[in-house]
Design a protein around this motif. Structure first.
Motif, short mmCIF file in Angstrom:
data_model
loop_
_atom_site.label_atom_id
_atom_site.label_comp_id
_atom_site.label_asym_id
_atom_site.label_seq_id
_atom_site.Cartn_x
_atom_site.Cartn_y
_atom_site.Cartn_z
N SER A 75 0.84 -1.19 0.00
CA SER A 75 0.00 0.00 0.00
C SER A 75 0.88 1.24 0.00
O SER A 75 1.99 1.24 0.53
CB SER A 75 -0.90 0.01 1.23
OG SER A 75 -1.68 1.19 1.29
N THR A 76 0.36 2.31 -0.60
CA THR A 76 1.05 3.59 -0.62
C THR A 76 0.11 4.66 -0.09
O THR A 76 -1.04 4.77 -0.53
CB THR A 76 1.48 3.97 -2.05
OG1 THR A 76 2.29 2.93 -2.59
CG2 THR A 76 2.29 5.26 -2.03
N LEU A 77 0.59 5.42 0.90
CA LEU A 77 -0.12 6.58 1.41
C LEU A 77 0.46 7.81 0.72
O LEU A 77 1.67 8.00 0.73
CB LEU A 77 0.04 6.69 2.93
CG LEU A 77 -0.63 7.88 3.62
CD1 LEU A 77 -2.15 7.78 3.50
CD2 LEU A 77 -0.22 7.96 5.09
N LYS A 78 -0.42 8.60 0.15
CA LYS A 78 0.02 9.75 -0.64
C LYS A 78 -0.50 11.03 0.01
O LYS A 78 -1.68 11.11 0.36
CB LYS A 78 -0.52 9.65 -2.07
CG LYS A 78 -0.19 8.31 -2.73
CD LYS A 78 -0.72 8.23 -4.15
CE LYS A 78 -0.39 6.86 -4.75
NZ LYS A 78 -0.59 6.84 -6.21
N ILE A 79 0.37 12.00 0.18
CA ILE A 79 -0.01 13.28 0.78
C ILE A 79 0.36 14.38 -0.19
O ILE A 79 1.54 14.54 -0.56
CB ILE A 79 0.66 13.51 2.14
CG1 ILE A 79 0.49 12.29 3.05
CG2 ILE A 79 0.07 14.75 2.81
CD1 ILE A 79 1.25 12.39 4.37
N GLN A 80 -0.63 15.15 -0.61
CA GLN A 80 -0.40 16.27 -1.52
C GLN A 80 -0.27 17.56 -0.73
O GLN A 80 -0.83 17.71 0.36
CB GLN A 80 -1.58 16.40 -2.49
CG GLN A 80 -1.78 15.19 -3.39
CD GLN A 80 -3.00 15.34 -4.29
OE1 GLN A 80 -4.02 15.86 -3.87
NE2 GLN A 80 -2.88 14.91 -5.52
N ARG A 81 0.46 18.52 -1.30
CA ARG A 81 0.57 19.88 -0.74
C ARG A 81 0.79 19.81 0.77
O ARG A 81 0.01 20.33 1.57
CB ARG A 81 -0.68 20.68 -1.05
CG ARG A 81 -1.00 20.75 -2.55
CD ARG A 81 -2.22 21.63 -2.82
NE ARG A 81 -3.41 21.20 -2.10
CZ ARG A 81 -4.20 20.19 -2.47
NH1 ARG A 81 -3.91 19.47 -3.55
NH2 ARG A 81 -5.27 19.89 -1.76
N THR A 82 1.88 19.14 1.16
CA THR A 82 2.13 18.90 2.59
C THR A 82 2.16 20.19 3.39
O THR A 82 2.59 21.25 2.90
CB THR A 82 3.44 18.14 2.80
OG1 THR A 82 4.50 18.83 2.10
CG2 THR A 82 3.35 16.72 2.30
N GLU A 83 1.69 20.08 4.63
CA GLU A 83 1.69 21.20 5.58
C GLU A 83 2.51 20.80 6.80
O GLU A 83 2.71 19.60 7.07
CB GLU A 83 0.25 21.52 5.99
CG GLU A 83 -0.63 21.93 4.82
CD GLU A 83 -2.07 22.18 5.23
OE1 GLU A 83 -2.41 21.97 6.43
OE2 GLU A 83 -2.86 22.59 4.36
N ARG A 84 2.98 21.80 7.56
CA ARG A 84 3.81 21.51 8.73
C ARG A 84 3.05 20.64 9.73
O ARG A 84 3.63 19.80 10.40
CB ARG A 84 4.28 22.81 9.37
CG ARG A 84 5.26 23.56 8.47
CD ARG A 84 6.00 24.66 9.18
NE ARG A 84 6.91 25.32 8.25
CZ ARG A 84 6.59 26.35 7.48
NH1 ARG A 84 5.38 26.88 7.54
NH2 ARG A 84 7.48 26.88 6.64
N GLY A 85 1.75 20.79 9.79
CA GLY A 85 0.93 19.98 10.70
C GLY A 85 0.84 18.51 10.31
O GLY A 85 0.33 17.70 11.10
N ASP A 86 1.32 18.18 9.13
CA ASP A 86 1.33 16.76 8.71
C ASP A 86 2.51 16.02 9.31
O ASP A 86 2.58 14.79 9.21
CB ASP A 86 1.41 16.65 7.18
CG ASP A 86 0.22 17.27 6.47
OD1 ASP A 86 0.37 17.67 5.30
OD2 ASP A 86 -0.86 17.35 7.10
N SER A 87 3.45 16.73 9.93
CA SER A 87 4.61 16.10 10.54
C SER A 87 4.16 15.15 11.65
O SER A 87 3.43 15.54 12.56
CB SER A 87 5.55 17.16 11.12
OG SER A 87 6.06 17.98 10.10
N ALA A 88 4.58 13.89 11.53
CA ALA A 88 4.19 12.85 12.48
C ALA A 88 4.88 11.56 12.06
O ALA A 88 5.58 11.51 11.04
CB ALA A 88 2.67 12.64 12.46
N VAL A 89 4.67 10.51 12.85
CA VAL A 89 5.09 9.17 12.43
C VAL A 89 3.87 8.48 11.83
O VAL A 89 2.81 8.42 12.46
CB VAL A 89 5.61 8.36 13.62
CG1 VAL A 89 5.93 6.92 13.19
CG2 VAL A 89 6.88 9.02 14.20
#
Lengths: 113, 114
Positions: A75-89
Motif C-alpha cells: 500500500s502507498t499513502l500519498k499526501i499532496q501539498r504537505t503542511e507543517r501539521g502533517d509532521s508525524a510518524v
C-alpha cells in the motif's frame, strides 16, 4: 518470518511538496491499516483496506490524503501539498483479516519544514 | 464516538515493585480490547486481545483483565526491560459488518528503575 516493513524510515520535505509512503504487509494478510502518531499521543486511525478496496477511510483528515492498495498487498499513502501539521510518524499495520490482531511496522517519520 | 483513557500518564517503579495500569473505554459494540507495548522509535508490539468482560490473559510478568468499562494491565515484579509505553486500544464492529480501525489511548509511559 518477515514483519510489516515501511519505507522510507525518515522523510524530510518542504511545505507544499508531494510525498509517498510505502507499506509492505505480512504475507497473506488481507487487512491493512494506516495510522498517524504525533508526539506523546496514541496512534490515530486513517484508513483500512480489506483486499484492494478501502473499506473505511473515515480517518483521513482531508482530501490531501489518499491511499491505494492496487494488488491487495503493498500500500502507498500519498499526501499532496504537505503542511507543517502533517509532521508525524505514519504507521502501517496488517492482520489476517479485520477480526484478528494488527501487527505494526516501524513507521515512517515525516517532517515537513 | 469511541473513547479510550489511560492512567496514569507516567509511572516510575522500582525493580520488583508490582503495579497496575488502567484503561477506561467507551465504545459502540466492542469487538475487542488490545494492549500493545511501544519502545521509543518503534512501532507498537502486540501483547493481548480481550473480547469479553471477565476474560484474563497472561504473558510472562504481564496480566490483562477486562470489565465492561475498563481494562487493567497488571505487571508483577517488573524488570528494567519492561520499561516502555503501554498502549490500550478498542475495536468496534463496523456498521458494514466488519471491524473498525483501532481507537487508541495516549498510553502509559512506564519506567522501571534497577
Amino acid at each position: 518470518g518477515a514483519g510489516v516493513s515501511q519505507t522510507p524510515s525518515n522523510k524530510v520535505t518542504e511545505k507544499g511538496k508531494y510525498v509517498e509512503l510505502r507499506c509492505d504487509p505480512i504475507s497473506g494478510h488481507t487487512a491493512l491499516y494506516w495510522y498517524r502518531q504525533s508526539l506523546g499521543q496514541g496512534p490515530e486511525f486513517l484508513i483500512y483496506f480489506q483486499g484492494t478496496g478501502a473499506a473505511d477511510d473515515s480517518g483521513l483528515p482531508n482530501d490531501r490524503f489518499f491511499a491505494v492498495r492496487p494488488e491487495g498487498s503493498v500500500s502507498t499513502l500519498k499526501i499532496q501539498r504537505t503542511e507543517r501539521g502533517d509532521s508525524a510518524v505514519y504507521l502501517c499495520a496488517s492482520s489476517l483479516d479485520s477480526n484478528n490482531e494488527q501487527f505494526f511496522g516501524p513507521g515512517t517519520r515525516l517532517t515537513v519544514l | 464516538e469511541d473513547q479510550v483513557t489511560q492512567s496514569p500518564e507516567a509511572l516510575r517503579l522500582q525493580e520488583g515493585e508490582s503495579s497496575s495500569l488502567n484503561c477506561s473505554y467507551t465504545v459502540s459494540g466492542l469487538r475487542g480490547l488490545f494492549w500493545y507495548r511501544q519502545d521509543p522509535g518503534k512501532g507498537p508490539e502486540f501483547l493481548f486481545t480481550l473480547y469479553s468482560a471477565g476474560e484474563e490473559k497472561e504473558k510472562e510478568r504481564l496480566k490483562a483483565t477486562l470489565t465492561k468499562k475498563e481494562s487493567f494491565l497488571h505487571i508483577t515484579a517488573p524488570k528494567p526491560e519492561d520499561s516502555a509505553t503501554y498502549l490500550c486500544a478498542v475495536q468496534a464492529y463496523h456498521s458494514g459488518g466488519g471491524a473498525d480501525g483501532l481507537t487508541f489511548g495516549k498510553g502509559t509511559h512506564l519506567i522501571i528503575q534497577p
